[in-house]
Scaffold this motif. Structure first.
Motif, PDB file in Angstrom:
ATOM      1  N   ASP A  79      -3.897  14.616  10.566  1.00  0.00           N
ATOM      2  CA  ASP A  79      -3.730  13.175  10.319  1.00  0.00           C
ATOM      3  C   ASP A  79      -4.080  12.747   8.897  1.00  0.00           C
ATOM      4  OD1 ASP A  79      -2.786  12.574  12.885  1.00  0.00           O
ATOM      5  OD2 ASP A  79      -4.811  12.374  13.675  1.00  0.00           O
ATOM      6  N   ILE A  80      -3.673  13.533   7.885  1.00  0.00           N
ATOM      7  CA  ILE A  80      -3.982  13.104   6.520  1.00  0.00           C
ATOM      8  C   ILE A  80      -2.919  12.152   5.957  1.00  0.00           C
ATOM      9  CG2 ILE A  80      -5.210  15.274   6.104  1.00  0.00           C
ATOM     10  CD1 ILE A  80      -3.039  15.761   3.897  1.00  0.00           C
ATOM     11  N   TYR A  81      -1.804  12.005   6.663  1.00  0.00           N
ATOM     12  CA  TYR A  81      -0.725  11.131   6.203  1.00  0.00           C
ATOM     13  C   TYR A  81      -0.705   9.843   7.013  1.00  0.00           C
ATOM     14  CZ  TYR A  81       0.677  15.655   4.306  1.00  0.00           C
ATOM     15  OH  TYR A  81       0.681  16.862   3.661  1.00  0.00           O
ATOM     16  N   PRO A  82      -0.124   8.771   6.449  1.00  0.00           N
ATOM     17  CA  PRO A  82      -0.056   7.522   7.212  1.00  0.00           C
ATOM     18  C   PRO A  82       0.763   7.735   8.489  1.00  0.00           C
ATOM     19  CG  PRO A  82       1.380   7.408   5.287  1.00  0.00           C
ATOM     20  CD  PRO A  82       0.567   8.672   5.160  1.00  0.00           C
ATOM     21  N   GLN A  83       0.316   7.138   9.566  1.00  0.00           N
ATOM     22  CA  GLN A  83       0.941   7.360  10.866  1.00  0.00           C
ATOM     23  C   GLN A  83       2.305   6.693  11.022  1.00  0.00           C
ATOM     24  OE1 GLN A  83      -0.325   9.470  13.336  1.00  0.00           O
ATOM     25  NE2 GLN A  83      -1.512  10.013  11.537  1.00  0.00           N
ATOM     26  N   ASN A  84       2.413   5.457  10.594  1.00  0.00           N
ATOM     27  CA  ASN A  84       3.658   4.736  10.833  1.00  0.00           C
ATOM     28  C   ASN A  84       3.943   3.757   9.693  1.00  0.00           C
ATOM     29  OD1 ASN A  84       5.946   4.007  12.223  1.00  0.00           O
ATOM     30  ND2 ASN A  84       4.895   2.466  13.457  1.00  0.00           N
ATOM     31  N   PRO A  85       4.269   4.273   8.511  1.00  0.00           N
ATOM     32  CA  PRO A  85       4.539   3.354   7.406  1.00  0.00           C
ATOM     33  C   PRO A  85       5.768   2.496   7.706  1.00  0.00           C
ATOM     34  CG  PRO A  85       5.206   5.582   6.828  1.00  0.00           C
ATOM     35  CD  PRO A  85       4.502   5.668   8.143  1.00  0.00           C
ATOM     36  N   ASP A  86       5.815   1.325   7.085  1.00  0.00           N
ATOM     37  CA  ASP A  86       6.954   0.434   7.279  1.00  0.00           C
ATOM     38  C   ASP A  86       8.239   1.017   6.713  1.00  0.00           C
ATOM     39  OD1 ASP A  86       5.626  -2.012   8.438  1.00  0.00           O
ATOM     40  OD2 ASP A  86       4.434  -1.750   6.613  1.00  0.00           O
ATOM     41  N   ILE A  87       8.117   1.814   5.663  1.00  0.00           N
ATOM     42  CA  ILE A  87       9.285   2.394   5.005  1.00  0.00           C
ATOM     43  C   ILE A  87       8.882   3.702   4.341  1.00  0.00           C
ATOM     44  CG2 ILE A  87       8.905   1.051   2.890  1.00  0.00           C
ATOM     45  CD1 ILE A  87      12.012   0.716   2.764  1.00  0.00           C
ATOM     46  N   VAL A  88       9.812   4.657   4.306  1.00  0.00           N
ATOM     47  CA  VAL A  88       9.543   5.975   3.733  1.00  0.00           C
ATOM     48  C   VAL A  88      10.547   6.241   2.609  1.00  0.00           C
ATOM     49  CG1 VAL A  88       9.373   8.465   4.169  1.00  0.00           C
ATOM     50  CG2 VAL A  88       8.661   6.833   5.939  1.00  0.00           C
ATOM     51  N   ARG A  92       0.891  -1.163   0.000  1.00  0.00           N
ATOM     52  CA  ARG A  92       0.000   0.000   0.000  1.00  0.00           C
ATOM     53  C   ARG A  92       0.925   1.208   0.000  1.00  0.00           C
ATOM     54  NH1 ARG A  92      -4.657   0.352   4.047  1.00  0.00           N
ATOM     55  NH2 ARG A  92      -2.939   0.950   5.383  1.00  0.00           N
ATOM     56  N   LEU A  93       0.923   1.927  -1.130  1.00  0.00           N
ATOM     57  CA  LEU A  93       1.845   3.043  -1.306  1.00  0.00           C
ATOM     58  C   LEU A  93       1.089   4.363  -1.187  1.00  0.00           C
ATOM     59  CD1 LEU A  93       4.673   4.071  -2.034  1.00  0.00           C
ATOM     60  CD2 LEU A  93       4.044   3.813  -4.463  1.00  0.00           C
ATOM     61  N   ASP A 122       3.081  -1.138   4.279  1.00  0.00           N
ATOM     62  CA  ASP A 122       2.715   0.252   4.018  1.00  0.00           C
ATOM     63  C   ASP A 122       3.985   1.037   3.744  1.00  0.00           C
ATOM     64  OD1 ASP A 122       0.031  -0.188   4.399  1.00  0.00           O
ATOM     65  OD2 ASP A 122      -0.037   0.667   6.410  1.00  0.00           O
ATOM     66  N   ALA A 123       3.994   1.761   2.650  1.00  0.00           N
ATOM     67  CA  ALA A 123       5.132   2.597   2.284  1.00  0.00           C
ATOM     68  C   ALA A 123       4.627   3.989   1.961  1.00  0.00           C
ATOM     69  CB  ALA A 123       5.870   2.002   1.083  1.00  0.00           C
ATOM     70  N   ALA A 124       5.427   4.990   2.292  1.00  0.00           N
ATOM     71  CA  ALA A 124       5.109   6.375   1.937  1.00  0.00           C
ATOM     72  C   ALA A 124       6.153   6.862   0.945  1.00  0.00           C
ATOM     73  CB  ALA A 124       5.113   7.259   3.183  1.00  0.00           C
ATOM     74  N   CYS A 129      11.160  -2.728  -0.687  1.00  0.00           N
ATOM     75  CA  CYS A 129      10.104  -3.222   0.200  1.00  0.00           C
ATOM     76  C   CYS A 129      10.243  -4.739   0.396  1.00  0.00           C
ATOM     77  CB  CYS A 129       8.726  -2.885  -0.347  1.00  0.00           C
ATOM     78  SG  CYS A 129       8.284  -1.137  -0.214  1.00  0.00           S
ATOM     79  N   ASN A 130      10.523  -5.466  -0.685  1.00  0.00           N
ATOM     80  CA  ASN A 130      10.692  -6.917  -0.588  1.00  0.00           C
ATOM     81  C   ASN A 130      11.868  -7.276   0.321  1.00  0.00           C
ATOM     82  OD1 ASN A 130       8.558  -7.947  -2.170  1.00  0.00           O
ATOM     83  ND2 ASN A 130       9.663  -7.444  -4.040  1.00  0.00           N
ATOM     84  N   ARG A 131      12.980  -6.545   0.174  1.00  0.00           N
ATOM     85  CA  ARG A 131      14.146  -6.817   1.039  1.00  0.00           C
ATOM     86  C   ARG A 131      13.806  -6.551   2.501  1.00  0.00           C
ATOM     87  NH1 ARG A 131      16.700  -4.419  -3.270  1.00  0.00           N
ATOM     88  NH2 ARG A 131      16.925  -2.416  -2.214  1.00  0.00           N
TER      89      ARG A 131
END
Length: 191
Positions: A44-53, A4-5, A154-156, A138-140
Motif C-alpha cells: 500500500d505505498i501508492y494512493p488507493q483510488n486517485p481521482d485521475i491517473v 495532491r499529486l 488526488d492525482a497519480a 484536473c480542472n476539467r
C-alpha cells in the motif's frame, strides 16, 4: 482547487539494472521491476483510488500504471517523458568513461546540455508545461463533477526519475540532483 499529486517512478527496466542512461529508449519493465511494483502495491505505498491517473507515454511507465491501477483509464502526457540523454543514451558510465563530452557534462555537475540531447533547464521547462496540462485536465474533471473550487483532487503520475527531479526541484526550490529517487518510489507534492 488543490491538487495532491502522487509522483510514482516507474519500475526497473533491464537498462536500469545495468545502470544505463535511458531517456527516449522505450523499454518495458524487467521481470524483477514488475515484481517489485507488485510488492509495493501489496504494501500500500501508492494512493488507493486517485481521482485521475496520468503517465508518460513510454512503455515502462504504462506497464507500471497497469500494475498499480489495472482497471483505470490513463491520461498520457508526452511532455512528461524522461530527459533526452542524446549521445549518452543506452550507455553506462564505464562505456562513456574517457569520452570528452561526457567528462565535460560530468564536470559541470550535469548542468550543461547533453550532446544531441537536453539540458536540465530545457527539460524542466518541458516538464512544467506537462504539469500545466495535467492541472488543466484536473480542472476539467473537477468541473465535470460539479465540485466546488475549494475542494482538492488526488492525482497519480507515473513517470521517470528525471521528471520527478525536475518537478520537485522547481516546486520545492532545491537542486535538481537533491531529488533523486528509486524505481517504484512514490512522493506527494501539492499544486
Amino acid at each position: 482547487m488543490k491538487i495532491r499529486l502522487f509522483l510514482i517512478r516507474h519500475g526497473k527496466t533491464k537498462e536500469n539494472e545495468e545502470n544505463r542512461y535511458i531517456g527516449r529508449t522505450d523499454s518495458g519493465l524487467s521481470e524483477g521491476g514488475a515484481e517489485e511494483i507488485r510488492r509495493n502495491v501489496q504494501q500500500d505505498i501508492y494512493p488507493q483510488n486517485p481521482d485521475i491517473v496520468f503517465s508518460s507515454p513510454l512503455k515502462r511507465c504504462l506497464d507500471t500504471a497497469g500494475i498499480i491501477f489495472p482497471s483505470r483509464d490513463i491520461v498520457v502526457l508526452s511532455e512528461l517523458k524522461e530527459i533526452d540523454f542524446g549521445i549518452f543514451e543506452g550507455k553506462n558510465h564505464s562505456e562513456l568513461d574517457g569520452l570528452k563530452s561526457y567528462q565535460k557534462w560530468i564536470d559541470s555537475g550535469g548542468k550543461t546540455t547533453i550532446p544531441e540531447g537536453e539540458s536540465i533547464r530545457a527539460f524542466t521547462k518541458r516538464t512544467l508545461e506537462g504539469i500545466r496540462h495535467l492541472e488543466d485536465c484536473c480542472n476539467r474533471q473537477f468541473e465535470a463533477r460539479g465540485k466546488s473550487s475549494r475542494e482538492e483532487i488526488d492525482a497519480a503520475l507515473i513517470c521517470h526519475g528525471g521528471t520527478i527531479m525536475a518537478l520537485r526541484s522547481a516546486l520545492e526550490k532545491g537542486d535538481y540532483f537533491d531529488y533523486m529517487t528509486e524505481n517504484g518510489a512514490c512522493h506527494m507534492v501539492e499544486l
